[in-house]
Design a protein around this motif. Structure first.
Motif, PDB file in Angstrom:
ATOM      1  N   VAL A 148       2.943  -3.750   0.714  1.00 44.28           N
ATOM      2  CA  VAL A 148       4.130  -3.197   1.577  1.00 44.28           C
ATOM      3  C   VAL A 148       5.314  -4.090   1.061  1.00 44.28           C
ATOM      4  O   VAL A 148       6.595  -3.890   1.435  1.00 44.28           O
ATOM      5  N   GLY A 149       4.971  -5.182   0.067  1.00 46.17           N
ATOM      6  CA  GLY A 149       6.097  -5.944  -0.578  1.00 46.17           C
ATOM      7  C   GLY A 149       6.568  -7.148   0.241  1.00 46.17           C
ATOM      8  O   GLY A 149       7.804  -7.976  -0.204  1.00 46.17           O
ATOM      9  N   ALA A 150       5.690  -7.462   1.231  1.00 47.98           N
ATOM     10  CA  ALA A 150       6.160  -8.806   2.002  1.00 47.98           C
ATOM     11  C   ALA A 150       5.653  -9.856   1.086  1.00 47.98           C
ATOM     12  O   ALA A 150       6.176 -10.937   1.540  1.00 47.98           O
ATOM     13  N   ILE A 151       4.726  -9.954   0.409  1.00 41.21           N
ATOM     14  CA  ILE A 151       4.541 -11.022  -0.390  1.00 41.21           C
ATOM     15  C   ILE A 151       4.508 -10.893  -1.911  1.00 41.21           C
ATOM     16  O   ILE A 151       4.011  -9.508  -2.182  1.00 41.21           O
ATOM     17  N   ASP A 152       5.159 -11.312  -3.020  1.00 43.07           N
ATOM     18  CA  ASP A 152       5.276 -11.141  -4.154  1.00 43.07           C
ATOM     19  C   ASP A 152       4.280 -12.077  -4.966  1.00 43.07           C
ATOM     20  O   ASP A 152       4.140 -13.172  -4.638  1.00 43.07           O
ATOM     21  N   PRO A 153       3.145 -11.379  -5.606  1.00 49.13           N
ATOM     22  CA  PRO A 153       2.118 -12.082  -6.114  1.00 49.13           C
ATOM     23  C   PRO A 153       2.301 -13.254  -7.045  1.00 49.13           C
ATOM     24  O   PRO A 153       1.679 -14.116  -6.964  1.00 49.13           O
ATOM     25  N   SER A 154       3.583 -13.176  -7.473  1.00 50.89           N
ATOM     26  CA  SER A 154       4.035 -14.343  -8.602  1.00 50.89           C
ATOM     27  C   SER A 154       4.146 -15.773  -7.736  1.00 50.89           C
ATOM     28  O   SER A 154       4.268 -16.693  -8.335  1.00 50.89           O
ATOM     29  N   LEU A 186       6.024   2.493   2.957  1.00 47.52           N
ATOM     30  CA  LEU A 186       5.165   2.236   1.946  1.00 47.52           C
ATOM     31  C   LEU A 186       5.696   2.630   0.605  1.00 47.52           C
ATOM     32  O   LEU A 186       6.630   3.663   0.526  1.00 47.52           O
ATOM     33  N   PRO A 187       5.320   2.072  -0.496  1.00 47.80           N
ATOM     34  CA  PRO A 187       5.737   2.365  -1.845  1.00 47.80           C
ATOM     35  C   PRO A 187       5.144   3.556  -2.412  1.00 47.80           C
ATOM     36  O   PRO A 187       4.284   4.072  -1.755  1.00 47.80           O
ATOM     37  N   SER A 188       5.635   3.585  -3.544  1.00 50.63           N
ATOM     38  CA  SER A 188       4.953   5.033  -4.166  1.00 50.63           C
ATOM     39  C   SER A 188       3.730   4.525  -4.745  1.00 50.63           C
ATOM     40  O   SER A 188       3.400   3.342  -4.877  1.00 50.63           O
ATOM     41  N   ARG A 189       2.796   5.384  -5.269  1.00 45.88           N
ATOM     42  CA  ARG A 189       1.499   5.028  -5.847  1.00 45.88           C
ATOM     43  C   ARG A 189       1.651   4.044  -6.907  1.00 45.88           C
ATOM     44  O   ARG A 189       0.925   2.991  -7.183  1.00 45.88           O
ATOM     45  N   ALA A 190       2.520   4.465  -7.907  1.00 49.06           N
ATOM     46  CA  ALA A 190       2.848   3.581  -9.002  1.00 49.06           C
ATOM     47  C   ALA A 190       3.193   2.127  -8.679  1.00 49.06           C
ATOM     48  O   ALA A 190       2.619   1.066  -9.233  1.00 49.06           O
ATOM     49  N   LEU A 240      -8.241 -11.788   3.111  1.00 45.19           N
ATOM     50  CA  LEU A 240      -8.041 -11.341   1.902  1.00 45.19           C
ATOM     51  C   LEU A 240      -7.440  -9.760   2.347  1.00 45.19           C
ATOM     52  O   LEU A 240      -6.421  -9.204   1.685  1.00 45.19           O
ATOM     53  N   LEU A 241      -7.903  -9.188   3.393  1.00 41.95           N
ATOM     54  CA  LEU A 241      -7.415  -7.929   4.070  1.00 41.95           C
ATOM     55  C   LEU A 241      -5.994  -8.081   4.172  1.00 41.95           C
ATOM     56  O   LEU A 241      -5.066  -7.112   3.826  1.00 41.95           O
ATOM     57  N   ASN A 242      -5.408  -9.192   5.140  1.00 43.66           N
ATOM     58  CA  ASN A 242      -3.999  -9.079   5.389  1.00 43.66           C
ATOM     59  C   ASN A 242      -3.154  -9.271   3.888  1.00 43.66           C
ATOM     60  O   ASN A 242      -2.151  -9.045   3.781  1.00 43.66           O
ATOM     61  N   GLY A 294       6.173 -10.669   7.717  1.00 38.88           N
ATOM     62  CA  GLY A 294       7.224 -10.124   6.825  1.00 38.88           C
ATOM     63  C   GLY A 294       7.324  -8.576   6.788  1.00 38.88           C
ATOM     64  O   GLY A 294       8.073  -7.995   5.857  1.00 38.88           O
ATOM     65  N   TRP A 295       6.849  -7.991   7.526  1.00 37.84           N
ATOM     66  CA  TRP A 295       6.882  -6.488   7.574  1.00 37.84           C
ATOM     67  C   TRP A 295       6.828  -6.071   9.082  1.00 37.84           C
ATOM     68  O   TRP A 295       6.423  -6.690   9.982  1.00 37.84           O
ATOM     69  N   GLN A 296       7.311  -4.821   9.368  1.00 35.18           N
ATOM     70  CA  GLN A 296       7.381  -4.377  10.766  1.00 35.18           C
ATOM     71  C   GLN A 296       7.033  -2.930  10.836  1.00 35.18           C
ATOM     72  O   GLN A 296       6.823  -2.105   9.825  1.00 35.18           O
ATOM     73  N   TRP A 297       6.517  -2.150  11.952  1.00 27.21           N
ATOM     74  CA  TRP A 297       6.358  -0.766  12.052  1.00 27.21           C
ATOM     75  C   TRP A 297       7.641  -0.039  11.682  1.00 27.21           C
ATOM     76  O   TRP A 297       8.620  -0.361  12.092  1.00 27.21           O
ATOM     77  N   SER A 298       7.121   1.025  11.042  1.00 29.88           N
ATOM     78  CA  SER A 298       8.283   1.786  10.824  1.00 29.88           C
ATOM     79  C   SER A 298       8.636   2.857  12.201  1.00 29.88           C
ATOM     80  O   SER A 298       9.703   3.482  12.105  1.00 29.88           O
ATOM     81  N   ASP A 299       7.735   2.987  12.909  1.00 29.33           N
ATOM     82  CA  ASP A 299       7.792   3.794  14.172  1.00 29.33           C
ATOM     83  C   ASP A 299       6.894   3.059  15.240  1.00 29.33           C
ATOM     84  O   ASP A 299       5.774   3.352  15.351  1.00 29.33           O
TER      85      ASP A 299
END
Length: 430
Positions: free
Chosen positions: A153-159, A51-55, A144-146, A362-367
């Motif tokens: 998590v950065g798997a989709i760029d809104p642009s 996960l990214p930072s809150r910002a 929408l949840l997906n 476009g993402w995987q579990w970290s563990d």
């Protein structure tokens, strides 16, 4: 073991959202079906993820909202009006940090952090490598949840998303395509003609809103593999979702929960849209099927397949829209009710979040060894039991949400712990 969640007071359903921040803000006309779902909540705890930072997460959510109200983020739902305020910059306030859970802590405890936040259409908690979020169901459904998770998590760029919503109502498109097929239209007419007469109207009494409690159980991958293999051998063509639906009914019945004979199963009506038409709003239909402890999973699967082929989900959405508009016109407010007399029959709704993360997320579990998905959705009625199933890391996570002042929590927990055994019996696991 099944794990209950806390039950803090719920925000009243029939109140408008707080006044938007000053300035000229856009308004967006929502669909009638959004009013039907509005101010019910759906919540999710998922992890571990990178996960990214809150910002960074807040920036991504605001960028998603700024793409336009068709992304649903930034909308302020109202249960009374179809013209909703759109305030994309307010989405930044949706994201907060929380301490990382201690090793071995049940991820479901993150619901505490969610429910302690001020009421907003969307609330997101970043807690180490786990993400918790809940949102007003009027905004949208699982699609929408997906989208929100994928953006965070950065798997989709809104642009990269479309800059505007469909020019024509997706419901009109889906309905037109459904009735334009003579075979579907004929099947729908035959289905409607053969339906059993509606049960007589009974008196109801209102009950105050109440956030549901939840009970979660995880079915190990080895047990799921054994059930899948036996299913393939004993009833080919029957999906595991049908097997677990029948197993749920059997387990709840055995635990002493008196069930309504009709079970609701959501269908995504987006399958009736052309490839170029996309919507993140509510576009799932809850279809009812007769299921009791004598129903076979194969028979349920046949009924589900027939309903999908005839276009019943699109027709159901159209009918629900018409009924919602009539209720609003007549000034009849919906709410939580129970029968005024007699024993309450619990109304089971079984939904699925599918396989996570799936092949194209476009993402995987970290563990992967600690992968967990706990989804809680407010039941549509006071007597409702909403069970959400997810396939996670080869295993299954199953969560029931219900009112503990209507249904005995001990019976629900006993049923959830017994589902895997019933599924194994149904398919004939040796």
């Amino acid at each position: 073991m099944a794990t209950p969640s806390p039950t803090p007071a719920s925000t009243p359903r029939h109140v408008d959202p707080p006044a938007p921040r000053p300035g000229a803000l856009r308004r967006f006309r929502c669909a009638a079906i959004d009013l039907l779902h509005g101010h019910n909540r759906a919540a999710l705890v998922i992890g571990p993820l990178d996960l990214p930072s809150r910002a960074v997460a807040a920036d991504r959510i605001v960028r998603l909202a700024r793409m336009g109200p068709h992304t649903r983020v930034g909308l302020l739902p109202s249960p009374h009006r179809r013209n909703w305020v759109f305030d994309p910059d307010a989405a930044a306030d949706s994201v907060v940090d929380a301490p990382r859970p201690a090793p071995g802590t049940d991820p479901a405890r993150l619901f505490d952090a969610l429910y302690s936040l001020p009421h907003r259409p969307l609330r997101i908690v970043l807690a180490g490598d786990h993400l918790a979020l809940d949102y007003d169901h009027g905004l949208g459904d699982l699609t929408l949840l997906n989208l929100i998770v994928d953006v965070i998590v950065g798997a989709i760029d809104p642009s990269t998303l479309p800059r505007r919503g469909p020019a024509v109502s997706p419901l009109l498109v889906a309905s037109a395509l459904t009735v334009a097929d003579p075979r579907r239209a004929a099947s729908l007419l035959r289905f409607q003609w053969r339906r059993e007469p509606a049960e007589p109207v009974v008196a109801h009494r209102p009950v105050p809103p109440r956030r549901p409690v939840s009970a979660n159980v995880h079915i190990a991958a080895a047990d799921v593999d054994a059930i899948r293999a036996a299913r393939t051998s004993s009833m080919p063509g029957t999906g595991l979702f049908a097997v677990y639906t029948v197993a749920l009914v059997a387990a709840l019945t055995e635990a002493g929960v008196r069930l309504d004979p009709m079970v609701t199963l959501p269908f995504d009506a987006r399958t009736y849209l052309p490839a170029g038409v996309r919507t993140y709003a509510n576009f799932s239909a809850g279809l009812s099927f007769p299921v009791d402890d004598a129903t076979s999973a194969a028979a349920l699967q046949r009924a589900m397949t027939a309903s999908a082929r005839m276009g019943r989900p699109a027709a159901n959405l159209a009918l629900a829209t018409i009924k919602t508009l009539r209720r609003r016109t007549g000034g009849v407010a919906s709410g939580q009710h129970l029968p005024a007399d007699g024993e309450v029959r619990a109304e089971l709704l079984h939904s699925s979040v599918g396989h996570l993360p799936g092949r194209e997320r476009g993402w995987q579990w970290s563990d992967p060894a600690r992968a967990a998905v706990i989804a809680v959705a407010t039941p549509p009625s006071a007597a409702g039991i909403t069970v959400t199933t997810g396939f996670v890391g080869g295993g299954i996570s199953m969560t029931a949400a219900f009112r503990d002042d209507v249904v005995d929590p001990a019976r629900i927990r006993a049923a959830m712990d017994a589902v895997a055994g019933h599924a194994a019996r149904i398919v004939g696991v040796p």
